[in-house]
Design a protein around this motif. Structure first.
Motif, short mmCIF file in Angstrom:
data_model
loop_
_atom_site.label_atom_id
_atom_site.label_comp_id
_atom_site.label_asym_id
_atom_site.label_seq_id
_atom_site.Cartn_x
_atom_site.Cartn_y
_atom_site.Cartn_z
N LEU D 79 0.85 -1.20 0.00
CA LEU D 79 0.00 0.00 0.00
C LEU D 79 0.88 1.24 0.00
CD1 LEU D 79 -2.87 -1.03 2.43
CD2 LEU D 79 -2.88 -0.92 -0.06
N ARG D 106 -3.66 -9.74 -3.65
CA ARG D 106 -4.14 -8.99 -2.48
C ARG D 106 -5.29 -9.69 -1.79
NH1 ARG D 106 -2.94 -3.03 -4.61
NH2 ARG D 106 -1.14 -2.71 -3.28
N GLN D 110 -5.20 -9.50 3.89
CA GLN D 110 -6.16 -8.44 4.14
C GLN D 110 -5.73 -7.58 5.31
OE1 GLN D 110 -8.86 -7.12 2.51
NE2 GLN D 110 -7.76 -8.32 0.96
N PHE D 113 -8.13 -1.93 9.85
CA PHE D 113 -7.52 -0.65 10.18
C PHE D 113 -7.83 -0.21 11.60
CE2 PHE D 113 -7.60 -0.87 5.67
CZ PHE D 113 -6.44 -0.23 5.27
N SER D 118 -13.08 5.77 9.75
CA SER D 118 -12.48 6.32 8.53
C SER D 118 -12.10 5.21 7.56
CB SER D 118 -11.26 7.16 8.87
OG SER D 118 -10.19 6.34 9.24
N SER D 119 -12.07 3.99 8.02
CA SER D 119 -11.70 2.95 7.07
C SER D 119 -12.91 2.39 6.33
CB SER D 119 -10.95 1.82 7.78
OG SER D 119 -11.81 1.17 8.66
N LEU D 120 -14.08 2.92 6.67
CA LEU D 120 -15.28 2.50 5.94
C LEU D 120 -15.78 3.68 5.12
CD1 LEU D 120 -17.11 0.60 8.81
CD2 LEU D 120 -15.78 -0.37 6.94
N ASP D 121 -16.08 3.43 3.87
CA ASP D 121 -16.60 4.49 3.03
C ASP D 121 -17.97 4.92 3.56
OD1 ASP D 121 -17.69 6.08 1.09
OD2 ASP D 121 -16.82 4.95 -0.57
N ARG D 123 -20.27 6.51 2.42
CA ARG D 123 -21.38 6.58 1.49
C ARG D 123 -21.82 5.21 0.98
NH1 ARG D 123 -21.82 12.08 0.74
NH2 ARG D 123 -19.88 12.63 1.75
N ALA D 136 -14.52 -7.93 -6.72
CA ALA D 136 -13.19 -7.64 -7.26
C ALA D 136 -12.43 -8.93 -7.57
CB ALA D 136 -12.40 -6.79 -6.28
N ASP E 198 -8.16 5.98 4.93
CA ASP E 198 -8.13 4.55 5.23
C ASP E 198 -9.07 3.74 4.36
OD1 ASP E 198 -6.21 4.81 7.06
OD2 ASP E 198 -7.47 4.57 8.83
N HIS E 199 -10.24 4.30 4.05
CA HIS E 199 -11.17 3.44 3.33
C HIS E 199 -10.74 3.22 1.89
CE1 HIS E 199 -13.47 6.48 1.06
NE2 HIS E 199 -13.26 7.26 2.10
N LEU E 201 -7.51 3.06 1.12
CA LEU E 201 -6.46 2.05 1.31
C LEU E 201 -7.09 0.67 1.47
CD1 LEU E 201 -3.75 3.49 3.69
CD2 LEU E 201 -3.58 2.94 1.28
N ALA E 202 -8.17 0.65 2.23
CA ALA E 202 -8.83 -0.63 2.47
C ALA E 202 -9.30 -1.24 1.16
CB ALA E 202 -10.00 -0.43 3.42
N THR E 204 -8.08 -0.63 -1.78
CA THR E 204 -6.89 -1.07 -2.52
C THR E 204 -6.43 -2.42 -2.00
OG1 THR E 204 -6.28 1.25 -2.53
CG2 THR E 204 -4.65 -0.30 -3.35
N ALA E 205 -6.41 -2.52 -0.69
CA ALA E 205 -5.95 -3.76 -0.09
C ALA E 205 -6.87 -4.91 -0.46
CB ALA E 205 -5.88 -3.62 1.42
N LEU E 206 -8.13 -4.60 -0.66
CA LEU E 206 -9.08 -5.64 -1.05
C LEU E 206 -8.81 -6.10 -2.47
CD1 LEU E 206 -12.74 -4.79 0.01
CD2 LEU E 206 -11.42 -6.81 0.55
N VAL E 208 -9.54 -4.09 -5.05
CA VAL E 208 -10.52 -3.47 -5.92
C VAL E 208 -9.78 -2.72 -7.02
CG1 VAL E 208 -12.38 -1.77 -6.01
CG2 VAL E 208 -12.12 -3.24 -4.01
N HIS E 217 -15.31 5.33 -4.67
CA HIS E 217 -14.91 5.77 -3.34
C HIS E 217 -14.45 7.22 -3.32
CE1 HIS E 217 -15.09 1.78 -1.50
NE2 HIS E 217 -14.72 1.34 -2.68
N ASN E 221 -17.07 10.70 -2.36
CA ASN E 221 -16.75 11.30 -1.08
C ASN E 221 -16.12 12.68 -1.20
OD1 ASN E 221 -17.44 9.48 1.17
ND2 ASN E 221 -16.30 8.04 -0.08
#
Ligand SMILES: Nc1ncnc2c1ncn2[C@@H]1O[C@H](COP(=O)(O)OP(=O)(O)OP(=O)(O)O)[C@@H](O)[C@H]1O
Ligand SMILES: Nc1ncnc2c1ncn2[C@@H]1O[C@H](COP(=O)(O)OP(=O)(O)OP(=O)(O)O)[C@@H](O)[C@H]1O
Ligand SMILES: [Mg+2]
Ligand SMILES: [Mg+2]
Ligand code: NI
Lengths: 332, 530, 334, 380, 308
Positions: D79, D106, D110, D113, D118-121, D123, D136, E198-199, E201-202, E204-206, E208, E217, E221
């Motif tokens: 990352l 990837r 996994q 965070f 903040s690690s969840l979108d 929206r 994906a 973070d989301h 990054l998350a 990306t890590a997934l 996607v 994303h 936002n």
């Protein structure tokens, strides 16, 4: 008479268009000179609001404070703004949590220390500078004279917190309130700061109110501990007693849910179920009842009172029996 | 004797008049200028050989008391006024006159030549044409017969004379000053011009006023009385032109009393100005606004009937009444009444929608769609507000069944290019203010040769016009033009004449003696402030 | 700091070069041209073509551009096509006028705006605050020129309190030293000239200040509110400092950071507003030069003006950053 | 207690190496300069880390703030781009992977965070957050199957299936962290890197999440790399623990070993600094109080990175030679020149002169560009 | 023990307490409580409705010149109110009141047109810069820098003046161009912030795909501040178009009824019939105010600081 007597302190927040909300809901405790009293509890249980109410630093509008906060017999809540300003910094010192944001970024450290000396001890600027350097030295900041002309961002986190402590102690207040003074710091630095606080309190005989959610900090520092839940004290005890025999299910649960370095590995953590969001108001029930493993019917119908049991006070209908290990499995 | 100061006696002498000008002068050397804003101060400082009778376009003696053409019209003899001095004290005489003519003719440098619009136009060319300035020079020689007699020899007859001798561009400068201040040295710097000190700081003529200073920071031109003036001395001590580009601001300054008068008041304000006690004086209209027609792009427009239909369709009476200043008239032909050659009996095209429709039907041009080019960012004496005029005309045309697509272009940002050079349009608005009293200056300019503007190539018309121009005798000259005008209106109708609008001038009640001129040739020497 | 300033100035050079090229090419690609304007009413296509040749406007653009660049690098921005005067001389005269007007407007906005913003913040949510906030929003919503016309109509025409337009009365015959009318009066001790110039300055300055005033009030208000919520203000109060000291030393000083940025930016933007104000009040500044230059396609003048605008932008930004560094030690040390 | 965390009683397939990090370096350039930015230095966030995680185990990583834990985790996942070194995952060097093959890879590693919000979108509904990963990697096999899978995931992390239609802000911190975990689980990874999964949570909720992680490991046979600065949590959850200091691992041992017999002076200090919620212990405890602060990772001290604060610092070696991580005892590695001597008591701790740490020295060039548009000005 | 940041936690908990379905719904709820927002919304709503129905409710044909009015119309006299003509004539003998009503529509076209063009171009530039970063970003930002370095009105003036044809489109484009860099910078800033969140990054890590990350994303936002800016730009666009008209650089089509144009054209008649200037000006001010109020309250509602 205690140095500080807080009686039935209530802080109700009321904003336009929202329900009134009691952040502090009848808190009472005493602090004696030279004593360290801890206020612990989960986030949002009212620790900071209590301390701000004592200091008279709550926002000017949108809240109502009732009860009494007697400092050497004077009720601080009845003092005028101006009278409070005379006391703050002189009799009452306070150290806040985040050392960077609590210092003014655009003013040199020196001035931030000296202004309180100028204000309360009528020192001329020159003399105050010398005194400030001594203060910084005392809290363990190396090369204090140079630091005086520096700005907060030029200091490391630990230094900043020391500077804040130096400011709070500048006029040798009789009461020092430390609101989570170490949460933003690393463990090794935290240890330094705690040691410093301890030393200062011992040296000056200042009374200290230590606010934290870290039971470990409390265990090492406080003489007496108040456990808050939902804006009320649910348990108060001398620290050895409290940690040895937590009686309130909340205190008990709290201790059980923390992994301990000194415990044998492999013991399963026992979380308190639910979260603070599950609180119910204290009005006609125990606020902790929804999360309490010991909850009885009465817990949901009658507000328990704070009862004195010797050295200990407890607010619970069905306290944990002494000696009960924190072993109840919680369903996943 | 002199005709000047005809109404002298009224008003006190002395004082300062502040006149609101609409724009900055380019410079003060008459020969390098061609616009009214530059000419206004120049006219106060210079005289021409022949001038115009105050308030008219008729000729009057200027620096020359008399002028006489030779029989073939190729030679002009000027009898000069005596005891005239330039501002620098040097005497005015035949040598000075010839010096001026020679200077113009021999002007060197493409830069300088490119700036001499009127000279190039009237005299066709230079001793040595530089750049692209082409043409056979008209000028041959100038002889100073004696102190008081100058003879100008030309290579050909030109109908514009003698009227053109009154053009402000042909004002006479002091030869000494011209030499001293390096007058011919027009420099091209990058893509622009730098004028010599003569043009910017030391204009030296014989006029009633002298330049005191041009304060570019405060945008004021200060002239003082020339106490050695040959004619009646100016009444004002000082004449200040204050440059106020905004029309509204000029009005407010006048109302606030910080200026005493200004040019070209907005027709909309006539009423309020008058009721506030100001004198709004329209000049005799010496211009023409026409609705141009380009026959090149739309075949239907080649048909005379279609063009006539357009003429019938436009309600010019109403337009003049509602949108043009008081005193404006509907134009029946392409020259104003006062110009010799004006014919009363031309074919007229009164507003008649039915007739227009009928003509269109006859020509098989129903459902016609025309591109109407309209200039923006411009206001001219003959069209105070082109877009409004265009709107009205468009409305009228639509009523007659002609579709109109308005295309607007900024005046300097493509309008003139598109219309005059590229001929992209079908219809357009344009006009002309006469330079001197000569029909050729109007119709000759418009229709004298094939132009992209009108898109026709009719040798008969071109020949008729040049023939008329070549007639030396005054009456015959006028008659020839009358016939041409009749033909234009009935046989050709290359455009629709719309109106003659009188541009006005407004002064406060304290000001007297200002005589408006159809040629905008106002002289302030007669003005007094009381 | 010096390093930083030099760095910023150097960084601006490529931007200016690109801009010069864009401006140059763009001006020339557009229809119409200076020749038509130069020749006035009597222009014929032939004459225009001839003049174009004289002016070198018929050459390939690239050649024209390099010639132009060469001239600019040797400090020659050419002469105005309209006045024939070197463009730099024109700008040298007009710039002080615009600066004078801008400074007056800015002073007005700052002197009034900051206290008003502070007041609104201290009375947050009360009547005074609401009035101020709505007032500023209206201030932004009123077109500058309309405000100017209105001011003129009322204070110049109806009440005749102020002159309707211009920088100085014609009856005043000032000596020009710096071309700052007020300053010149002082320098030459022509006090009446100074006073008259100040008098003329009032209405245009008010009109021009409407937007910066509104913005400064709002930024000050928001910034003060932000700072009031900061932990260090709480610390200052916990020290028991007098309210005035807290306000001045702790609140206002920190609140000035965004305000100073805003003031700087508004300075940059004033040029835009000045075009309108100058038009309404017939103020012989850059705005007038620009308007006339556009109308007559005065290439040299327009090129110089647009480059000037960009330079002003760069300088203003630099000043803002420097002021920032003066106020904020965090920026200073980096 | 579950078996998974007790390697002695391991019934999970704790076995061969799953990931092997070799000399991993992540340096962030510090840029500054006239006109064109030049790199004037680096933040040595991760500077030569070796570690190996075995299949099925939980590897804990502790260290103070800023020592490079997160960067190490992110570097392993690519990352952030590693500056050097290798990350061999199941036989493949991740550092050499590109484009599609990296993306595919990837799936198997996994991340969970620190900050659950903040690690969840904000929206996206929980459903789309969870489906995204499936989609994906082509694991989205028809509506029904996916729906079933989602409900399975939710029940695994202890959330009601009604959560699917909700948005992240409608959950409590603990619940959000569960969503984060479910998202990681969705793609059936082999390794989960949990970057401070509980530090944003209240203690009581923290316990719930810690328990959950343990249960999931047991159930799915996961391998964890748990990053935390809370040593108690790390000790509780990990089989082996690595201690990081200033971009490098200074000590690594099995969880119990490390806590009972810390060898590195820094580990000793760290352990002694942790407050224990027991007054008896606290009263008895002898603290090793470090003086001074963490040096800047942009300008790390020469030699042993810890020597500026080390009470056991010696005249030789410490300031000049960087100690390598060496196996002092089976399974116990330490990067200290004097570990044996300290342990044997041959070297006594002494006072340390405080060295000033300039916080500003590493701050990357502060952008001096203010707001630069009307909009930004009009809309503060 | 945990050295977690207290603040963060408080925010998290405050959020956990708030109920509702999505962030947008949340913001709407908060706005509905703000009087400023309501005033703004009402003004904007009235304006929008008017601009749609205006052509159907005008008492007279706004484009027709009426004989009754023409009879009295002179260059220096514009008829005032008379039966059937509520506000009398405009400068060409048309019904002023009807034109004012219809003006709403054209003003909306100008405002929305300019904003949309600016928005689309700005978002393309800002989005590309934000999504790709690196040299794409630096070049695009250089470009917007150049655009920004010319004051917006100046830019609009030069574009309008130098564009070959004066028309409504020109005005719209001129105004739009000045807003491009603003939108570009805004979106880029927000997207760059998202890049490191973070989301993202998350995701990306997934594993996607990049495209999905950008569009699902980062972009959604980042839209908040852009939407706010768009509302405010609507206001400034109308004002700037009016300014251009005032400078004589507006749309010269005299038939078109647009407030800025009407205001610009009325300058000649300010002494004859000042209403010709005042009414369109007031209309512009009110509408601009409406959009500003709405935008401001939208910004406040979307600001996480004000949540609670
Ligand atoms: N100014 C305020 N207005 C409204 N509610 C407030 C305000 N300040 C605090 N509260 C609420 O009062 C409650 C108690 O807050 P307080 O800050 O005292 O918690 P705390 O115990 O200090 O928690 P933490 O450990 O997170 O600092 C919280 O629910 C908080 O949301
Ligand atoms: N993108 C970046 N650019 C520059 N420096 C960075 C970047 N990310 C991290 N760093 C620096 O690298 C060092 C290590 O950061 P990292 O986030 O890995 O620490 P950490 O151990 O996770 O700390 P924490 O416990 O506070 O999360 C820090 O000094 C940090 O400032
Ligand atoms: Mg708190
Ligand atoms: Mg981290
Ligand atoms: Ni376990």
């Amino acid at each position: 008479m205690a140095l500080l007597e807080v009686r039935d302190l209530r802080v109700v927040f009321q904003r336009r268009g929202t329900e009134p909300f009691s952040a502090v809901d009848g808190v009472s405790f005493d602090v004696d000179p030279g004593q360290t009293v801890g206020l612990v509890g989960e986030s949002g249980c009212g620790k900071s609001v209590t301390s701000l109410a004592i200091m008279g630093l709550l926002p000017a509008r949108g809240n109502k404070v009732t009860g009494s906060v007697k400092f050497e017999g004077t009720d601080l809540l009845t003092l005028s703004n101006r009278e409070m300003r005379d006391r703050r910094g002189r009799d009452l010192g306070m150290v806040f949590q985040d050392p960077l944001s609590s210092l003014n970024p655009v003013i040199p450290i020196g001035l931030q220390v000296t202004e309180v000396l100028e204000r309360h001890r009528d020192m001329p600027r020159k003399k105050a500078m010398v005194e400030a350097a001594e203060l910084l030295d005392k809290v363990g900041i190396p090369d204090p004279t140079r630091r005086l002309s520096e700005y907060p961002h030029q200091l490391s986190g630990g230094m900043r917190q020391r500077a804040l402590i130096a400011i709070a102690l500048a006029c040798r207040p009789r009461l020092l309130i430390a609101d989570e003074p170490t949460t933003a710091l690393d463990v090794t630095i935290q240890a330094q700061i705690l040691a410093l606080l301890k030393e200062l309190v011992q040296d000056t005989g200042t009374a200290l109110i230590m606010i934290t959610h870290d039971l470990g900090v409390v265990a090492g520092l406080c003489d007496e501990v108040n456990v808050l839940y939902g804006g009320r004290v649910v348990e108060r005890a001398e620290r050895h007693e409290l940690f040895a025999e937590p009686r309130h299910p909340y205190t008990h649960g709290l201790l059980a849910s923390i992994p301990r370095l000194d415990a044998a590995r492999g013991e399963k953590l026992v979380p308190i179920k639910g979260s603070v969001a599950d609180n119910i108001p204290w009005d006609s029930a125990c606020a902790f009842a929804p999360r309490c493993p010991n909850a009885l019917d009465v817990c949901r119908q009658v507000t328990p009172a704070l009862e004195f049991q010797g050295q200990r006070s407890l607010r619970c209908h069905n306290p944990v029996l002494p000696g009960t290990p924190a072993a109840q499995e919680v369903p996943a | 004797q002199s005709e000047r100061g005809g109404d002298s006696g009224s008003g006190k002498t002395g004082g300062t008049m502040v006149f609101g000008a609409a724009g900055e002068p380019k410079n003060f050397d008459p020969i390098f200028n061609d616009d009214g804003e530059s000419f206004r101060p120049i006219r106060q400082m210079y005289d021409t050989l022949i001038t115009y009778k105050r308030g008219t376009a008729d000729l009057a003696p200027g620096l020359a008391e008399k002028w006489e053409p030779s029989a073939d019209g190729k030679s002009w003899t000027f009898t000069l006024r005596k005891n005239v001095k330039f501002h620098d004290g040097t005497p005015f005489n035949a040598a000075a006159v010839c010096f001026n003519f020679d200077r113009w003719f021999n002007m060197k440098g493409a830069a300088a030549q490119s700036q001499m619009i009127y000279y190039a136009d009237v005299f066709s060319g230079f001793a040595k044409n530089e750049g692209d300035a082409a043409g056979e020079p008209l000028y041959k020689s100038c002889e100073a017969k004696d102190e008081g007699t100058a003879v100008l020899n030309l290579n050909a007859y030109k109908g514009a004379f003698p009227a053109a001798f009154g053009l402000t561009s042909f004002s006479i400068s002091s030869p000494e000053a011209l030499k001293k201040y390096d007058a011919d040295n027009v420099q091209q710097s990058g893509d622009s011009f730098a004028y010599p000190a003569y043009a910017t700081e030391h204009p030296t003529g014989t006029g009633a006023f002298k330049l005191e200073k041009f304060d570019k920071a405060n945008k004021t031109i200060t002239l003082v009385r020339n106490d050695d003036y040959w004619g009646e001395k100016a009444k004002l001590d000082k004449l200040i032109f204050k440059i106020i580009p905004d029309e509204n601001a000029r009005k407010q300054e006048l109302k606030a009393g910080t200026i005493d008068g200004y040019d070209y008041p907005n027709p909309a304000d006539y009423n309020t100005l008058k009721s506030d006690g100001f004198n709004v004086t329209p000049r005799p209209a010496f211009n023409i606004l026409y609705l141009g027609i380009n026959e090149a792009n739309t075949p239907a427009l080649k048909d005379l009937r279609v063009r006539q239909a357009i003429a019938y369709a436009v309600n010019r009476e109403q337009l003049v009444k509602t949108k043009l200043p008081a005193g404006a008239e509907v134009a029946t032909q392409f020259i104003p009444k006062t110009v010799a050659g004006y014919a009363d009996d031309v074919q007229k095209y009164p507003h008649d929608v039915n007739k227009a429709k009928e003509l269109l039907t006859q020509a098989g041009a129903t459902g016609l769609t025309l591109k109407f080019y309209v200039p923006t960012e411009v206001s001219r004496p003959y069209m105070p507000n082109p877009t409004e005029i265009a709107a009205v005309i468009t409305d009228d045309l639509k009523a007659a069944g002609i579709n109109v697509e308005i295309v607007s272009r900024p005046w300097n940002g493509g309008y003139k290019d598109d219309v005059q050079k590229l001929g992209k349009h079908d219809l357009h608005l344009l006009g002309w203010t006469g330079d001197y009293n000569d029909a050729g200056n109007f119709v000759g300019t418009f229709f004298g040769r094939a132009k992209a503007e009108f898109g026709f190539d009719d040798k008969a018309l071109f020949d008729a016009l040049s023939a008329a121009d070549a007639v030396v005798d005054e009456t015959k000259h006028a008659d020839a033009y009358k016939q041409v005008n009749r033909d234009i209106m009935s046989k050709y109708l290359p455009a629709v004449p719309v109106s003659h609008s009188p541009p006005a001038i407004v002064v406060s009640s304290k000001i007297s003696g200002l005589v408006p001129s159809p040629l905008t040739d106002e002289r302030f020497d007669t003005v007094s402030k009381g | 700091m010096l390093r930083f300033i030099v760095r910023r100035l150097l960084q601006a050079i490529p931007t200016l070069l690109i801009l010069s090229m864009l401006v140059f090419i763009w001006l020339r690609l557009l229809p119409g041209g200076p020749s038509g304007a130069l020749l006035g009413d009597k222009a014929t296509p032939e004459k225009i073509a001839a003049l174009n040749k004289v002016l070198g406007l018929d050459q390939p653009l690239i050649i024209q551009y390099f010639k132009f660049l060469g001239r600019i690098l040797s400090g020659d921005f050419g002469s105005s096509l309209i006045s024939g005067e070197p463009v730099m001389a024109e700008i040298g005269r007009a710039l002080p006028a615009t600066i004078e007007l801008s400074i007056a407007a800015l002073l007005f906005a700052v002197v009034l705006g900051i206290p008003l913003g502070y007041l609104a913040a201290s009375y947050r949510g009360r009547f005074l605050d609401n009035v101020t906030v709505i007032g500023t929003l209206v201030g932004v919503a009123v077109p500058v020129f309309f405000l100017g016309i209105l001011l003129k109509q009322v204070f110049a025409q109806e009440l005749a309190l102020f002159p309707p337009s211009g920088r100085q009365d014609v009856t005043i015959d000032p000596t020009h030293v710096t071309n700052f009318a007020v300053l010149d009066g002082v320098l030459t001790q022509e006090w009446d000239a100074s006073a008259d110039a100040l008098w003329h300055l009032v209405l245009p300055a008010i009109a021009l200040s409407s937007i910066p005033l509104a913005v400064i009030v709002r930024i000050t208000r928001a910034s003060v509110l932000d700072v009031l919520n900061e932990d260090f203000v709480r610390t200052a109060n916990a020290k028991g400092l007098q309210a005035t000291i807290v306000r001045r030393r702790h609140v206002l000083r920190n609140a000035m950071l965004p305000v100073s940025t805003t003031i700087g930016l508004q300075t940059g933007l004033l040029l835009g507003g000045a075009v309108l104000t100058e038009r309404v009040f017939v103020w012989g500044g850059l705005g007038s030069l620009l308007a006339q230059g556009i109308e007559r396609r005065d290439y040299p003048r327009l090129q110089a003006l647009l480059l000037l605008a960009a330079v002003v932008y760069v300088l203003v930004n630099l000043l803002v950053d420097i002021s920032y560094a003066i106020i904020d030690p965090r920026v200073r040390t980096s | 207690m579950t078996a998974a965390v007790e390697p002695a009683a391991a019934d999970a397939p704790v076995g061969g190496s799953l990931v092997s990090v070799q000399d991993l370096k992540v340096h962030f350039p510090i840029k500054r300069g006239l006109i064109v930015d030049r790199t004037v230095g680096h933040v040595y966030a991760v500077d030569g880390v070796d570690l190996e995680i075995r299949r099925g185990e939980t590897y804990g990583l502790v260290g103070e703030s800023g020592c490079g834990k997160s960067t190490l985790g992110r570097g392993m996942l690519r990352l952030v781009e590693p500056t050097g070194g290798k990350v061999v995952f199941d036989g493949t060097d991740l550092v050499t992977l590109k484009g599609e093959s990296l993306r595919k890879m990837r799936r198997r590693i996994q991340m969970v965070f620190q900050d659950p919000m903040s690690s969840l979108d904000p929206r996206q509904s929980v459903e789309s957050i969870l489906v995204e990963g499936l989609r994906a990697h082509g694991l989205d096999k028809g509506r029904e199957a996916t729906g079933k899978r989602l409900r399975q995931l939710l029940s695994a992390v202890g959330l009601p299936s009604t959560s699917l239609r909700k948005y992240p802000h409608e959950f409590s911190g603990g619940q959000r962290q569960r969503i984060g975990i479910a998202r990681a689980l969705a793609v059936e990874p082999d390794l989960i890197i949990a970057d401070e999964p509980v530090s944003a949570l209240d203690v009581s909720v923290q316990a719930q999440v810690v328990n959950l992680l343990e249960e999931l490991q047991e159930e799915f046979g996961l391998t964890y790399l748990v990053i935390a600065h809370d040593l108690a949590v790390v000790r509780h959850i990990s089989d082996r623990v690595g201690v990081m200091y200033l971009g490098g691992i200074v000590e690594e041992a099995s969880s119990d070993d490390l806590y009972t017999e810390p060898l590195h002076p820094y580990t000793k200090a760290l352990l002694s600094a942790i407050p224990v919620p027991d007054p008896e212990v606290e009263d008895r405890r002898e603290r090793i109080l470090l003086t001074g602060d963490l040096p800047s990772p942009a300008n790390p001290p020469n030699g042993c990175r810890f020597h500026t604060r080390c009470p056991w610092k010696q005249e030789t070696k410490c300031a000049t030679d960087r100690p390598v991580l060496r196996e002092v005892r089976p399974g116990h590695r330490v990067a200290c020149h004097w570990a044996e001597d300290i342990e044997a008591g041959r070297i006594r701790p002494h006072e340390v002169e405080t060295v000033l740490v300039e916080e500003s020295a590493i701050s990357p060039d502060v952008s001096l560009i203010g707001p630069s548009s009307v909009g930004e000005v009009l809309n503060p | 023990m945990t050295t977690l940041l207290n603040r963060k936690k408080q925010k998290v908990d405050a959020l956990a307490e708030s109920a509702g379905t999505s962030l947008a719904a949340d913001a709407l709820k908060r706005m509905s409580r703000s009087p400023v927002a309501i005033i703004g919304a009402v003004i904007v709503l009235v304006f929008l409705v008017l601009s749609v129905i205006a052509p159907f409710i005008t008492p007279k044909d706004p484009y027709k010149r009426y004989e009754e009015l023409l009879d009295q119309l002179r260059p220096d006299n514009i008829p005032g109110p008379m039966p059937g003509f509520l506000l009398g004539s405009d400068e060409l003998g048309r019904d002023f009141f009807s034109r004012l009503l219809v003006g709403a529509q054209q003003s909306l076209v100008v405002g929305v047109g300019a904003t949309l063009i600016g928005l689309v171009l700005g978002m393309l530039i800002g989005g590309a810069a934000g999504a790709f970063g690196g040299w794409v970003d630096s070049w695009l930002m250089r470009f917007t820098d150049i655009m920004l370095s010319i004051p917006s009105l100046l830019l609009a003036i030069s574009i309008a003046a130098l564009a070959s044809r004066g028309s409504q489109t020109t005005v719209i484009i001129a105004v739009a161009v000045t807003t491009v860099p603003i939108f570009a910078r805004l979106l880029r800033g927000a997207m760059l912030a998202q890049r490191h969140s973070d989301h993202v990054l998350a995701a990306t890590a997934l594993g996607v795909k990049r495209k999905t990350i950008v569009f699902r994303h980062m972009l959604p936002n980042s839209l908040g501040p852009v939407i706010v800016q768009a509302t405010l730009t609507l206001a400034t666009a109308i004002i700037e178009a009016a300014s251009l008209s005032f400078l004589g650089l507006g749309d010269p089509d005299p038939a078109r009824a647009e407030w800025g144009l009407m205001l610009g054209n009325s300058q000649r008649y300010i002494d004859v019939k000042p209403e010709l200037a005042y009414f369109p000006a007031i209309a512009i001010i009110i509408v601009a105010l409406g959009f500003t109020l709405l935008g401001e309250s939208l910004r406040e509602a979307l600001d996480p600081k004000n949540r609670r």
